[in-house]
Design a protein around this motif. Structure first.
Motif, mmCIF file in Angstrom:
data_model
loop_
_atom_site.group_PDB
_atom_site.id
_atom_site.type_symbol
_atom_site.label_atom_id
_atom_site.label_comp_id
_atom_site.label_asym_id
_atom_site.label_seq_id
_atom_site.Cartn_x
_atom_site.Cartn_y
_atom_site.Cartn_z
ATOM 1 N N SER B 49 0.822 -1.310 -0.003
ATOM 2 C CA SER B 49 0.130 0.075 -0.052
ATOM 3 C C SER B 49 0.762 1.220 0.051
ATOM 4 O O SER B 49 1.972 1.121 -0.052
ATOM 5 N N ASP B 50 0.280 2.419 -0.020
ATOM 6 C CA ASP B 50 1.086 3.843 -0.217
ATOM 7 C C ASP B 50 1.774 3.600 1.156
ATOM 8 O O ASP B 50 2.983 4.372 1.115
ATOM 9 N N ASP B 51 1.446 3.294 2.189
ATOM 10 C CA ASP B 51 2.104 3.445 3.578
ATOM 11 C C ASP B 51 2.992 2.253 3.969
ATOM 12 O O ASP B 51 4.032 2.406 4.541
ATOM 13 N N ARG B 52 2.650 0.997 3.424
ATOM 14 C CA ARG B 52 3.253 -0.002 4.135
ATOM 15 C C ARG B 52 3.519 -1.240 3.247
ATOM 16 O O ARG B 52 2.358 -1.469 2.347
#
Ligand SMILES: Nc1ncnc2c1ncn2[C@@H]1O[C@H](COP(=O)(O)OP(=O)(O)OP(=O)(O)O)[C@@H](O)[C@H]1O
Ligand SMILES: [Mg+2]
Lengths: 580, 461
Positions: B49-52
């Protein structure tokens, strides 16, 4: 970024989360640069959670997600029969043409051939009053099935124009006075049941030609049945037997998360099998959905909805439709897999808490109904269940058994003894006999229900006697009970066992089933008399004519000969008295 | 493509590494980790994902720390495939293990493999003679089938697999099999046993080996069978080979799957195995078969050891739900000193009917097989009874059946490790001669016409 398209935020297997887009629940979206098909299954703050019907590896966050405005739907119209589809109604033949023998991704294929022309024959005229479900014309879809083109639900009015002739399925063939244009094809969202006027209580049997099913545990047209059983116990063979021989006019066969080779087998066999009711190849009345175990799980989840929507559509034409789903457990596992990716709170054994309501909703789409057009149509649903370790205390079996009215319990022990179909006659049940008995009396024999009761109680008594035999041996039983054991053995070996792979034995008409059951009772009565008259048990059991009677069922023309064979058996049994 | 290296690991858990990153990473992308000591590890993206990003590290996460450099290679896992794979021994990640050169790729094949379109399959129906009577007569194997061996620890499943690999052939055809052998977590001793045997018989030159041993990284086992099957598909469908894939031990594979699931804190299914294990196994087993328009085929022999000899354990259970039958090895027969100790009663070949009979094996095959099965099943049941009531209580028929069950085990099942019996003279005729120990009037499964033709003492000619 407009509302119409957004970006991928996260990818976890078949589940993709998008942001910057506000679709409706169950809306179809296009995911990633390749435009893979997906369906919105959860809305969560500014995030939309999507299940993707194709393999997701190689897709990145930041790729686009685009709305289509459509919900997951199937195309309904001429061309459905003889087709084999994947779980989202892509014809497998078309996929082969575009992708080759391996299913890759990013290819769309229409569920129906939009260019093919069909001969449309109008059956209504200008000025006629019609409404949703009214039949406006017919198309001879296959040799045996007439496709009835209907006004899509929700429309009504007077026919303003209608034309017979050769058209493709998207061409308007009819207009209503309010300007509604009607073509041979309509679309319907798979997760919404198609409407009908009312449900009737089923009172006609779905005749399957399988003796243990029809005679002891019958299914009604419009009824529901579950077949749980461990691996290798005969779920698929039973389902295929039903697809082959049941007296439905339309068959929808869903291979849901099972083997590829099994679908190939159906595909290669059905065109050569002759429907006993029409004399034409069985393929003519069949639509198949094949989303095998190694195909994407989200499409597996959708496959049962695709199948049942097609079944309802033919029901709406006034047909009796039978739908087989092999296996509903794999469908439930697809739900579980997606649910766990959504990080939903799991219920029993990791299945989502809504498992049992989804099962109920699915089986609820079965039924015998008054169609919108006022006809009688039905969908019978038969679901295989694959319980882990064969133990039916698990959630899918239990959820199914709470809903279905017929339970055909397959038994590993019987399968290991090669007693086929391996349906346990003690634990299986059907709740339909009462509703069907009048039909049997009127159409088969006035004492049909009584004969059935006698047969099943003999099997019950046998089970009780067997417990004693285990302890003391059968010789210790009085002779009348020993005879009961022999009669019960005859029920099992001659009547209940039925070889699906034998050309003749594979199917028995209800009349033949009844005659065979009566023959067993005749054996019992004549033997009782002979024994009372001094004959020994061995003598009556071993009369050669009994063997002929039993073996005869493997020969052509048995229905015609059984009376004569029976007479001979009675004569020989009576003869055993004189010898003594 | 070599992207940039990140040093943004936040968590390490079991075989998983969690990191924050900046640029988008693809699902399934291959990852390279460079540890502080300069050594390298490989992994694959499980969640992005964009974060992780979550990465599964094949070699395990020992020595990984927050300074470890992580590089995303911009592609999914691929195996270099070519005909040159034949005769080679590779490790569990697809690198040469035999000291030979790197494989010169004719193609870089995605190891996940795509599903065969069910419409494009052809029904398997060609009889494969294994030369083992129990299999050929009772659980007949056909080309393109997936037929696992359900065994348990301490039983000679490896000998049986090797004997099949050596002897398997089509009658009336000189098409040969190439063997793709895939080891997952087996001991060095077992591995040596396989290799020596393949060497001894010259089969090694006609085999490709993918080897992950017990002391190799456990997570790597999740890719080893995929490499083997990718090689098999390439050889079968690009080069017309008939490939026999033997993989052992599926139980170790499933343990690795469980380990990943646990590290991800997934909700487990039965007995701690992931809920998606059925689907995961199907993605391996379903890579058997024959497809339209291709000459080659893939036949699979997965071997699994049933934990606690329990056939309802999720590993054999889920396998049985996917494969086309099973060959069950029996501890009891093994203890009696019978090789091969195959218990034909719970064994099954679902494709048998398509592969036997006139023109394939012999017209009487089905009849003979049914009769052997029925007589042996009854004989075995009688053993239990005799233990309670004694032989005196048996009638003539039962006595014959009881005796037959011993004869069946000792003369029909039992054969030596290099005994290659032909289906007709070796197996079916042997069955007939053993059936003479039972009066024909008790042989109710045999059609009279076959008795007239084949029964050694009753035949009419
Ligand atoms: N009515 C029958 N007549 C003859 N043989 C049968 C019959 N039913 C089952 N069998 C035998 O049992 C075998 C297994 O049956 P089937 O494939 O239907 O099992 P299943 O319950 O669908 O298993 P799975 O859950 O693994 O798919 C068949 O290959 C066949 O040999
Ligand atoms: Mg099945």
């Amino acid at each position: 970024m407009s509302e119409e398209s957004g970006l991928i935020y996260r990818i976890s297997g078949p589940v993709v989360t998008a942001v910057g887009i506000s679709p409706r629940m169950y809306e179809v979206v296009r995911v990633g640069d390749e435009g893979l098909m997906g369906e919105v299954i959860e809305l969560h703050g500014d995030q939309s959670v999507i299940q993707v019907y194709e393999e997701t590896s190689g897709i990145k966050p930041g790729e686009p997600v685009v709305r289509t405005g459509q919900t997951l739907s199937v195309k309904l119209g001429p061309g459905l029969l003889t087709q084999i589809y994947d779980g989202i109604q892509r014809p497998l033949e078309d996929l082969e043409a575009t992708m080759g023998v391996f299913i890759t991704r990013g290819v769309d294929a229409d569920g129906l051939d939009l260019l093919k022309k069909w001969e449309f024959n109008a059956t209504v005229s200008v000025g006629d009053e019609v409404s949703g479900g009214s039949v406006i014309g017919i198309v001879q879809e296959t040799e045996t099935v007439e496709h009835r083109v209907m006004v899509p639900p929700g429309n009504s009015g007077k026919i303003a124009s209608i034309e017979s002739g050769e058209f493709n399925i998207t061409t308007t063939v009819c207009t209503l006075d309010d300007g509604t244009e009607i073509a041979m094809m309509q679309e319907w969202p798979v997760r919404t049941p198609r409407p009908f006027v009312q449900k009737y209580a089923p009172d006609v049997p779905l005749v399957t030609g399988q003796r243990i099913l029809d005679f002891l545990f019958p299914l009604a047209k419009g009824g529901t049945a579950g077949i749980p059983g461990p691996f290798g116990s005969g779920k698929t063979v039973t389902q295929q037997q039903l697809a082959k021989w049941s007296d439905a006019q339309i068959v929808v066969y869903i291979g849901c998360g099972e083997r590829g080779n099994e679908m190939t087998e159906v595909l290669s066999e059905f065109p050569h099998l002759i429907d006993p009711n029409t004399g034409k190849p069985l393929m003519n009345r069949t639509t198949m959905i094949a989303n095998t175990s190694n195909m994407p799980v989200a499409a597996r989840e959708a496959s049962v909805y695709t199948g049942i929507t097609i079944a309802e559509y033919f029901r709406d034409m006034g047909y009796d439709v039978a739908l087989m789903a092999d296996s509903t457990s794999r469908w439930a596992e697809a739900m579980r897999e997606i649910s766990s990716r959504l990080e939903e709170m799991p219920g029993e054994e990791g299945y989502p808490a809504y498992l049992s309501s989804r099962l109920a909703e699915f089986y609820e789409r079965a039924g015998r109904v008054q169609t919108l057009a006022g006809d009688d149509g039905s969908v019978s649903v038969i679901g295989a269940v694959s319980p882990p370790g064969g133990d039916i205390s698990e959630p899918v079996s239990q959820g199914t058994l709470r809903i279905v009215k017929v339970f055909w319990g397959l038994d590993a022990g019987l399968a290991r003894q090669r007693h086929f179909p391996a349906i346990n006659w003690l634990s299986s049940y059907s709740l339909y006999p009462q509703a069907l008995d009048q039909w049997y009396r009127d159409n088969i024999a006035s004492d049909y229900p009584e004969v059935r009761t006698k047969i099943s109680s003999l099997l019950q008594v046998e089970a009780e006697l067997q417990e004693i035999v285990q302890l003391v041996g059968s010789d210790a039983l009085p002779i009348d009970q020993q005879l009961t054991l022999e009669v019960a053995r005859m029920i099992r070996e001659f009547f209940l066992q039925q070889n699906a792979f034998h050309d003749v034995d594979t199917f028995s008409s209800l009349n033949l089933q009844y005659t065979m059951a009566k023959a067993i009772l005749t054996f019992q009565e004549e033997s009782e008399k002979a024994i009372a008259g001094g004959a020994g048990l061995e003598d009556v059991v071993n009369v050669p004519a009994r063997t002929d009677l039993m073996r005869g069922r493997f020969e052509q023309g048995y229905s015609e000969r059984i009376g004569e064979l029976l007479g001979e058996m009675s004569k020989q049994i009576a003869g055993t008295m004189e010898e003594n | 493509m070599s992207g940039k290296e990140y040093r943004t690991i936040t968590d390490v858990k079991g075989p998983l590494v969690f990191l924050e990153k900046t640029e988008p990473v693809a699902f399934g992308e291959i990852v390279q980790l460079r540890l502080s000591d300069g050594s390298m590890k490989n992994g694959q993206v499980l969640d992005t994902s964009d974060d992780r990003v979550i990465v599964q590290v094949f070699e395990g996460t020992a020595s990984v720390d927050k300074q470890t450099g992580v590089k995303f290679l911009g592609d999914v896992f691929r195996l270099p495939v070519s005909k040159g794979l034949i005769g080679r021994i590779l490790d569990g990640a697809g690198k040469p293990r035999d000291g030979g050169p790197e494989i010169v790729a004719e193609e870089m094949a995605d190891i996940i493999g795509a599903a065969i379109n069910p419409y494009s399959r052809e029904s398997p129906e060609q009889f494969i003679q294994t030369g083992i009577s129990a299999i050929d007569a009772c659980t007949t194997l056909v080309r393109g089938q997936k037929l696992p061996i359900f065994s348990a620890s301490g039983l000679p499943h490896n000998d049986i697999a090797l004997q099949i690999a050596r002897q398997a052939k089509l009658v009336d055809s000189d098409d040969d099999f190439v063997v793709v052998f895939c080891a997952m977590g087996i001991t060095a001793e077992e591995y040596n046993f396989f290799v020596h045997d393949l060497e001894r018989t010259g089969a090694l030159e006609n085999a490709a080996l993918f080897v992950n041993l017990a002391d190799d990284p456990a997570v790597e086992r999740l890719i080893t069978p995929r490499l083997a099957l990718t090689a098999a598909e390439y050889l079968a469908f690009e080069h017309d080979y008939h490939v026999l894939v033997i993989y052992t031990d599926m139980t170790n594979y499933c343990e690795s799957l469980r380990q990943i699931g646990a590290a991800r804190e997934e909700v487990p299914g039965r007995r701690g195995y992931p809920g998606y294990m059925y689907t995961d196994l199907a993605m391996l087993y379903e890579r058997a078969g024959i497809v339209k328009g291709k000459k080659g085929s893939i036949t699979q022999f997965p071997i699994l050891t049933m934990p606690g000899d329990d056939i309802t354990h999720p590993i054999p259970d889920l396998s049985g739900y996917i494969t086309e039958g099973q060959i069950v090895i029996s501890r009891e027969l093994h203890q009696k000193g019978i090789y091969p100790p195959i218990n034909v009663l719970p064994s099954l070949s679902r494709l048998m009917n398509a592969g036997i009979g006139e023109g394939k094996t012999r017209e009487d095959h089905k009849s003979v097989s049914d009769q052997l099965y029925a007589a042996y099943a009854q004989g075995r049941e009688l053993r239990g009874l005799v233990a309670i009531v004694g032989e005196d209580a048996l009638n003539e028929r039962d006595l014959q059946l009881l005796k037959f069950s011993d004869i069946f085990e000792n003369q029909f099942l039992r054969q030596s490790r290099d005994e290659d019996r032909s289906i007709t003279e070796g197996t079916l005729d042997l069955a007939w001669s053993l059936l003479t120990n039972i009066d024909t009037k008790y042989l109710v499964r045999l059609d009279q016409k076959w008795i007239d033709k084949y029964h050694p003492t009753e035949r009419k000619s």
